[in-house]
Design an enzyme around this catalytic site. Structure first.
Site, PDB file in Angstrom:
ATOM      1  N   ASP A  31       3.768   1.908  -4.411  1.00 30.71           N
ATOM      2  CA  ASP A  31       2.758   2.713  -5.091  1.00 30.71           C
ATOM      3  C   ASP A  31       2.516   1.957  -6.383  1.00 30.71           C
ATOM      4  O   ASP A  31       3.670   1.760  -7.010  1.00 30.71           O
ATOM      5  CB  ASP A  31       3.817   3.950  -5.506  1.00 30.71           C
ATOM      6  CG  ASP A  31       2.749   5.009  -6.217  1.00 30.71           C
ATOM      7  OD1 ASP A  31       1.961   4.746  -6.876  1.00 30.71           O
ATOM      8  OD2 ASP A  31       3.177   6.239  -6.331  1.00 30.71           O
ATOM      9  N   VAL A  32       1.338   1.414  -6.408  1.00 30.69           N
ATOM     10  CA  VAL A  32       1.050   0.623  -7.564  1.00 30.69           C
ATOM     11  C   VAL A  32       1.235   1.400  -9.171  1.00 30.69           C
ATOM     12  O   VAL A  32       1.370   0.643  -9.984  1.00 30.69           O
ATOM     13  CB  VAL A  32      -0.427   0.194  -7.637  1.00 30.69           C
ATOM     14  CG1 VAL A  32      -0.468  -0.743  -6.383  1.00 30.69           C
ATOM     15  CG2 VAL A  32      -1.558   1.302  -7.531  1.00 30.69           C
ATOM     16  N   ASP A  46       0.956  -1.247   0.011  1.00 35.81           N
ATOM     17  CA  ASP A  46      -0.006   0.039   0.221  1.00 35.81           C
ATOM     18  C   ASP A  46       0.994   1.375   0.102  1.00 35.81           C
ATOM     19  O   ASP A  46       1.954   1.132   0.502  1.00 35.81           O
ATOM     20  CB  ASP A  46      -0.984  -0.021   1.285  1.00 35.81           C
ATOM     21  CG  ASP A  46      -2.218   0.993   0.994  1.00 35.81           C
ATOM     22  OD1 ASP A  46      -3.324   0.221   0.894  1.00 35.81           O
ATOM     23  OD2 ASP A  46      -1.939   2.189   1.191  1.00 35.81           O
ATOM     24  N   LYS A 101     -14.049   1.501 -12.103  1.00 38.85           N
ATOM     25  CA  LYS A 101     -14.545   0.112 -11.567  1.00 38.85           C
ATOM     26  C   LYS A 101     -15.230  -0.594 -12.799  1.00 38.85           C
ATOM     27  O   LYS A 101     -14.966  -1.822 -12.909  1.00 38.85           O
ATOM     28  CB  LYS A 101     -15.515   0.366 -10.421  1.00 38.85           C
ATOM     29  CG  LYS A 101     -14.655   0.874  -9.509  1.00 38.85           C
ATOM     30  CD  LYS A 101     -13.695  -0.038  -8.587  1.00 38.85           C
ATOM     31  CE  LYS A 101     -12.846   0.354  -7.864  1.00 38.85           C
ATOM     32  NZ  LYS A 101     -11.714  -0.757  -7.253  1.00 38.85           N
ATOM     33  N   TYR A 118     -14.630   7.459 -10.868  1.00 41.10           N
ATOM     34  CA  TYR A 118     -14.564   6.254 -10.111  1.00 41.10           C
ATOM     35  C   TYR A 118     -15.274   5.087 -10.601  1.00 41.10           C
ATOM     36  O   TYR A 118     -14.561   4.177 -10.786  1.00 41.10           O
ATOM     37  CB  TYR A 118     -14.750   6.430  -8.488  1.00 41.10           C
ATOM     38  CG  TYR A 118     -14.873   5.135  -7.828  1.00 41.10           C
ATOM     39  CD1 TYR A 118     -13.570   4.506  -7.196  1.00 41.10           C
ATOM     40  CD2 TYR A 118     -15.828   4.746  -7.228  1.00 41.10           C
ATOM     41  CE1 TYR A 118     -13.650   3.599  -6.513  1.00 41.10           C
ATOM     42  CE2 TYR A 118     -15.851   3.518  -6.369  1.00 41.10           C
ATOM     43  CZ  TYR A 118     -15.003   2.991  -6.147  1.00 41.10           C
ATOM     44  OH  TYR A 118     -14.832   1.743  -5.209  1.00 41.10           O
TER      45      TYR A 118
HETATM   46  N1  LIG Z   1     -15.707   0.600   0.920  1.00 48.65           N
HETATM   47  C1  LIG Z   1     -16.659   0.431   0.113  1.00 48.65           C
HETATM   48  O1  LIG Z   1     -17.889   0.749   0.478  1.00 48.65           O
HETATM   49  C2  LIG Z   1     -16.261  -0.432  -1.189  1.00 48.65           C
HETATM   50  C3  LIG Z   1     -17.305  -0.531  -2.008  1.00 48.65           C
HETATM   51  C4  LIG Z   1     -17.117  -1.345  -3.263  1.00 48.65           C
HETATM   52  C5  LIG Z   1     -15.751  -1.534  -3.531  1.00 48.65           C
HETATM   53  N2  LIG Z   1     -14.637  -1.123  -2.653  1.00 48.65           N
HETATM   54  C6  LIG Z   1     -13.434  -1.435  -3.119  1.00 48.65           C
HETATM   55  O2  LIG Z   1     -12.686  -2.011  -2.111  1.00 48.65           O
HETATM   56  C7  LIG Z   1     -11.437  -1.816  -2.161  1.00 48.65           C
HETATM   57  C8  LIG Z   1     -10.761  -1.074  -0.961  1.00 48.65           C
HETATM   58  O3  LIG Z   1     -11.195   0.186  -0.546  1.00 48.65           O
HETATM   59  P1  LIG Z   1     -11.683   0.729   0.898  1.00 48.65           P
HETATM   60  O4  LIG Z   1     -13.156   1.034   0.857  1.00 48.65           O
HETATM   61  O5  LIG Z   1     -11.205  -0.298   1.846  1.00 48.65           O
HETATM   62  O6  LIG Z   1     -10.875   2.001   0.759  1.00 48.65           O
HETATM   63  P2  LIG Z   1      -9.609   2.543   1.424  1.00 48.65           P
HETATM   64  O7  LIG Z   1      -9.310   3.792   1.009  1.00 48.65           O
HETATM   65  O8  LIG Z   1      -9.632   2.212   2.903  1.00 48.65           O
HETATM   66  O9  LIG Z   1      -8.471   1.404   0.737  1.00 48.65           O
HETATM   67  C9  LIG Z   1      -8.044   1.679  -0.340  1.00 48.65           C
HETATM   68  C10 LIG Z   1      -6.333   1.678  -0.555  1.00 48.65           C
HETATM   69  O10 LIG Z   1      -5.628   1.993  -1.635  1.00 48.65           O
HETATM   70  C11 LIG Z   1      -4.757   2.455  -1.334  1.00 48.65           C
HETATM   71  N3  LIG Z   1      -4.026   3.167  -2.586  1.00 48.65           N
HETATM   72  C12 LIG Z   1      -4.551   4.384  -3.203  1.00 48.65           C
HETATM   73  N4  LIG Z   1      -3.522   4.549  -4.250  1.00 48.65           N
HETATM   74  C13 LIG Z   1      -2.613   3.835  -3.812  1.00 48.65           C
HETATM   75  C14 LIG Z   1      -1.512   3.569  -4.797  1.00 48.65           C
HETATM   76  N5  LIG Z   1      -0.974   4.443  -5.900  1.00 48.65           N
HETATM   77  N6  LIG Z   1      -0.450   2.591  -4.676  1.00 48.65           N
HETATM   78  C15 LIG Z   1      -1.109   1.824  -3.586  1.00 48.65           C
HETATM   79  N7  LIG Z   1      -1.992   1.708  -2.816  1.00 48.65           N
HETATM   80  C16 LIG Z   1      -2.904   2.929  -3.090  1.00 48.65           C
HETATM   81  C17 LIG Z   1      -5.030   3.574  -0.250  1.00 48.65           C
HETATM   82  O11 LIG Z   1      -3.688   3.907   0.514  1.00 48.65           O
HETATM   83  C18 LIG Z   1      -5.808   2.452   0.677  1.00 48.65           C
HETATM   84  O12 LIG Z   1      -5.198   2.038   1.677  1.00 48.65           O
HETATM   85  C19 LIG Z   1     -11.228  -0.770  -3.294  1.00 48.65           C
HETATM   86  O13 LIG Z   1     -10.886  -1.465  -4.284  1.00 48.65           O
HETATM   87  C20 LIG Z   1     -12.524  -0.101  -3.280  1.00 48.65           C
HETATM   88  O14 LIG Z   1     -12.792   0.244  -4.696  1.00 48.65           O
HETATM   89  C21 LIG Z   1     -15.064  -0.460  -1.421  1.00 48.65           C
END
Ligand SMILES: NC(=O)c1ccc[n+]([C@@H]2O[C@H](COP(=O)([O-])OP(=O)(O)OC[C@H]3O[C@@H](n4cnc5c(N)ncnc54)[C@H](O)[C@@H]3O)[C@@H](O)[C@H]2O)c1
Length: 267
Positions: free
Chosen positions: A63-64, A40, A158, A154
């Site tokens: 950093d992805v 992350d 997705k 976004y």
């Molecule tokens: N929380 C929800 O309601 C929800 C719903 C549908 C899908 N999702 C998906 O679940 C997954 C996790 O999201 P979340 O909701 O827990 O949010 P979150 O923000 O807690 O997690 C996303 C993570 O991605 C990391 N990130 C961002 N840019 C980055 C980069 N350049 N390099 C490396 N890491 C990077 C962030 O630091 C973060 O820790 C995501 O793919 C999100 O789209 C979440």
């Protein structure tokens, strides 16, 4: 007894390693005998995320959007645990801008959310192949399937992940690697907490959009990812697994309307 004994000795690498979904995934995978390497951009939550998995986990600041960082993340799995069996792309940025989105913002979101997921899987493929077979999972969203208020970028990224899963799965099947996506509904997460404050408020707000009338627990999304990696999903590839409490099945009539308001038609 382990639910997935086939994970014993296997190695899972995940991006979005600081998210609660990946934290739950790490706990479940390690409880079944596996090891995890999590990447992350932020290391703020590394300690919490790894606290339950002990020596079976590593956290690598990644950093992805950097090929060198993705290489280092995967190399850690090889050096520390002997290889890679499963790759899970769960990182995201939620994008910014609406009708005023700039070209640069489009490029950034598409790079982080789509191209970097593709690069991560591409780089993991030879390592998974070297182990004989394996699987990959992309975490997409209900946002990829339905329009949502005040959002354009976004949801587009997705939706692109759904296409990536379908198309890349064709190329990976002959290599013995399955690729699927998981589309969560609203899920308790660090980003929901930051935006909506309390769990109670967010559950109440989101409940209306989900037939099950609440958000998902991160563990419920991790359950689906584990299933898609498991032998039980041996004939599942190129599919999307909706873990959305009925969000994508609901039509507009269900929204905000108590069911008692609708007459039951019995003749
Ligand atoms: N929380 C929800 O309601 C929800 C719903 C549908 C899908 N999702 C998906 O679940 C997954 C996790 O999201 P979340 O909701 O827990 O949010 P979150 O923000 O807690 O997690 C996303 C993570 O991605 C990391 N990130 C961002 N840019 C980055 C980069 N350049 N390099 C490396 N890491 C990077 C962030 O630091 C973060 O820790 C995501 O793919 C999100 O789209 C979440």
């Amino acid at each position: 007894m382990a639910l997935y004994p086939e994970f014993d000795g296997k190695v899972l690498v995940a991006t979005g390693g600081a998210s609660l979904i990946v934290e739950a995934l790490a706990r479940q995978f390690v409880a079944n005998g596996g090891s995890v390497v999590l990447g992350d951009l932020t290391t703020d939550h590394a300690h919490d995320v790894l606290s339950d998995v002990g020596d079976a986990g590593r956290f690598v600041r990644t950093d992805v959007t950097s090929d060198a960082d993705l290489d280092a993340l995967l190399a850690t799995a090889v050096e520390e645990f002997g290889g890679v069996d499963f790759a899970v792309s769960a990182h995201t940025i939620f994008g910014c801008g609406y009708l005023e989105t700039t070209r640069q913002q489009w490029h950034t979101s598409l790079d982080v959310n789509v191209a970097s997921s593709a690069m991560f899987i591409e780089k993991a493929v030879p390592l998974i192949q070297a182990r004989g077979a394996g699987a990959a999972v992309l975490v997409t969203s209900i946002s990829g399937k339905a329009a949502q208020p005040n959002r354009i970028v976004y949801p587009v990224t997705k939706a692109a992940l759904l296409g990536l899963s379908r198309n890349m799965a064709q190329a990976l099947a002959p290599l013995g690697i399955r690729l699927n996506s998981v589309s969560p509904g609203w899920t308790w997460s660090r980003n929901i907490e930051a935006r909506y404050g309390s769990r109670e408020y967010a559950d109440d707000f989101a409940g209306e959009f989900h037939a099950i009338r609440r958000m998902a627990e991160p563990e419920e999304i991790a359950d689906a990812i584990c299933y898609l990696c498991s032998d039980g999903a041996s004939f599942v590839t190129g599919s999307d697994f909706a873990v959305d409490g009925g969000y994508s099945a609901m039509g507009p009539e269900a929204l905000g309307q108590p069911y008692e308001k609708f007459p039951v038609i019995d003749s």
